[in-house]
Design a protein around this motif. Sequence first.
Motif, PDB file in Angstrom:
ATOM      1  N   LYS A  94       0.422  -1.223   0.018  1.00 53.30           N
ATOM      2  CA  LYS A  94      -0.119  -0.122   0.400  1.00 53.30           C
ATOM      3  C   LYS A  94       1.311   1.125  -0.067  1.00 53.30           C
ATOM      4  N   ALA A  95       2.343   1.204   0.378  1.00 54.32           N
ATOM      5  CA  ALA A  95       3.016   2.351   0.567  1.00 54.32           C
ATOM      6  C   ALA A  95       3.850   2.431  -1.113  1.00 54.32           C
ATOM      7  N   LEU A  96       3.964   1.925  -1.408  1.00 51.66           N
ATOM      8  CA  LEU A  96       4.927   2.056  -3.008  1.00 51.66           C
ATOM      9  C   LEU A  96       2.830   2.281  -4.025  1.00 51.66           C
ATOM     10  N   VAL A  97       3.566   3.854  -4.039  1.00 48.47           N
ATOM     11  CA  VAL A  97       2.315   4.171  -4.254  1.00 48.47           C
ATOM     12  C   VAL A  97       2.366   4.461  -6.124  1.00 48.47           C
ATOM     13  N   PHE A  98       4.202   4.927  -6.201  1.00 47.73           N
ATOM     14  CA  PHE A  98       4.621   5.589  -7.442  1.00 47.73           C
ATOM     15  C   PHE A  98       5.144   4.365  -8.416  1.00 47.73           C
ATOM     16  N   SER A  99       5.249   4.711  -9.530  1.00 49.84           N
ATOM     17  CA  SER A  99       5.563   3.122 -10.617  1.00 49.84           C
ATOM     18  C   SER A  99       5.828   3.116 -11.398  1.00 49.84           C
ATOM     19  N   CYS A 100       7.311   2.536 -11.464  1.00 58.14           N
ATOM     20  CA  CYS A 100       8.204   3.712 -12.498  1.00 58.14           C
ATOM     21  C   CYS A 100       8.318   2.931 -14.747  1.00 58.14           C
ATOM     22  N   ALA A 101       7.535   4.441 -14.857  1.00 54.64           N
ATOM     23  CA  ALA A 101       7.113   4.568 -16.968  1.00 54.64           C
ATOM     24  C   ALA A 101       7.802   3.013 -16.745  1.00 54.64           C
ATOM     25  N   VAL A 102       9.170   3.155 -16.683  1.00 55.14           N
ATOM     26  CA  VAL A 102      10.355   2.420 -17.947  1.00 55.14           C
ATOM     27  C   VAL A 102       9.889   1.224 -17.634  1.00 55.14           C
TER      28      VAL A 102
END
Length: 77
Positions: free
Chosen positions: A38-46
Amino acid sequence: MARGHQKIQSQQKAQEKAAKMKKQQGHGLSDQMKAAQKALVFSCAVCKSQMPDPKTYKQHFENKHPKSELPAELADV
């Protein structure tokens, strides 16, 4: 079969053990994994790896993908 004082002691011991098991039941590995996910909000676009905040995401992007253009969501960070 226990009698008298021994019976009372064994009942108390069983109550303590039951309370301890009930307390540990809410803190399992699956609960920790759910909270961490739940704490991992941002996801790398690449590479699609996940980060907890924009600062970490920007550092990751600059270090792992230096040739790629910085995403618009990181331009202001």
